[in-house]
Design an enzyme around this catalytic site. Structure first.
Site: not given
Ligand code: NAP
Length: 243
Positions: A138, A152
């Site tokens: 991130s 985080y």
């Molecule tokens: P999201 O929409 O909340 O989706 C999270 C995904 O991870 C879901 O498939 C969830 O499964 C799964 N998950 C959560 N906890 C888990 C665990 N303990 N074991 C296995 N699977 C797990 O998140 P996102 O925004 O796509 O984020 C994905 C990655 O991008 C993360 O690492 C996040 O830190 C990074 N990121 C996101 C942003 C942003 O602004 N969105 C910015 C920077 C970095 P369930 O559906 O079953 O809960």
């Protein structure tokens, strides 16, 4: 040969967008998720509708045996693993460091650091020459996320350090290890951190004037997984609208 890509947290958000782009390329996809079975089934249905093969598997990235089983099942199903997207991650509700409980910090660190390291270890054990690991870090690792979630941000700093170290350990075997650093991206993660309107509220403050989409991050991940990035390892690609 058809590539096989394993994606942790592949059922929603950035992981889901990556799964669908993999499917569009005809690659096999192993879709891991934590709780939301319906979202995982929906993503798999879209993968299959695109004509690609895949499966879903529940498993918490903090659970070593579950991750070993996930990798075993991927090899048993598709006979090889070419790429791993180390994507699952969480944020906790907005808080200053002074207000953070140890329980909260442990949950964030266990998921985002220990979980990412377990997945990276299994990937390192199984990928061979030409393989690619993409860690989803991130921009927070650079920015620190003051007054929101410094825990985080620190967890993603650890992911960056692991990316550098593991890329050097695996370079001689021809396995590439890189990280993408998304900025503010429109996904459910903000709602799960108690700020459902965050992307809309903060988007205009980004240099490009808006939040990014999961597809924009997924396109970068797909490139790192592909042979087009064959000389890229130990790199950090910021997908953060200039921030
Ligand atoms: P999201 O929409 O909340 O989706 C999270 C995904 O991870 C879901 O498939 C969830 O499964 C799964 N998950 C959560 N906890 C888990 C665990 N303990 N074991 C296995 N699977 C797990 O998140 P996102 O925004 O796509 O984020 C994905 C990655 O991008 C993360 O690492 C996040 O830190 C990074 N990121 C996101 C942003 C942003 O602004 N969105 C910015 C920077 C970095 P369930 O559906 O079953 O809960």
């Amino acid at each position: 040969m058809t590539k096989t890509i394993l994606i942790t947290g592949g059922s929603r958000g950035i992981g889901r967008a990556t799964a669908l782009l993999c499917a569009a390329k005809g690659w096999n996809v192993a879709i891991n998720y934590a709780h939301n079975e319906a979202a995982a089934a929906d993503t798999l249905a879209e993968v299959e509708a695109a004509g690609a093969a895949g499966f879903t598997m529940q498993g918490d990235v903090r659970d070593e045996m579950a991750m070993i089983t996930l990798f075993d099942r991927t090899v048993a199903t598709f006979s090889n693993i070419d790429g791993v997207v180390n994507n699952a991650g969480i944020v906790a509700p907005k808080s200053t460091v002074t207000e953070m409980s140890v329980e909260r910090m442990r949950r964030v660190f266990d998921t985002n650091i220990l979980g990412a390291y377990i997945v990276a270890r299994e990937a390192a054990r199984r990928l061979s020459n030409g393989g690619s690991i993409v860690n989803v870090s991130s921009a927070a690792a650079r920015l620190g996320s003051a007054f929101e979630y410094v825990d985080y941000a620190g967890s993603k700093g650890a992911v960056d350090t692991m990316t550098t170290g593991l890329s050097l350990e695996l370079a001689a075997s021809g396995v590439r290890v890189n990280a993408v650093r998304p900025g503010l991206i429109e996904t459910d993660i903000h709602a799960s951190g108690g700020q459902p309107d965050r992307a809309e509220r903060v988007g205009s403050r980004m240099p490009l004037g808006r939040a990014g989409t999961a597809d924009e991050v997924a396109n970068t991940i797909i490139w790192l997984l592909s042979d087009e990035a064959s000389y890229v390892t130990g790199a950090f690609l910021d997908v953060s609208g200039g921030r």
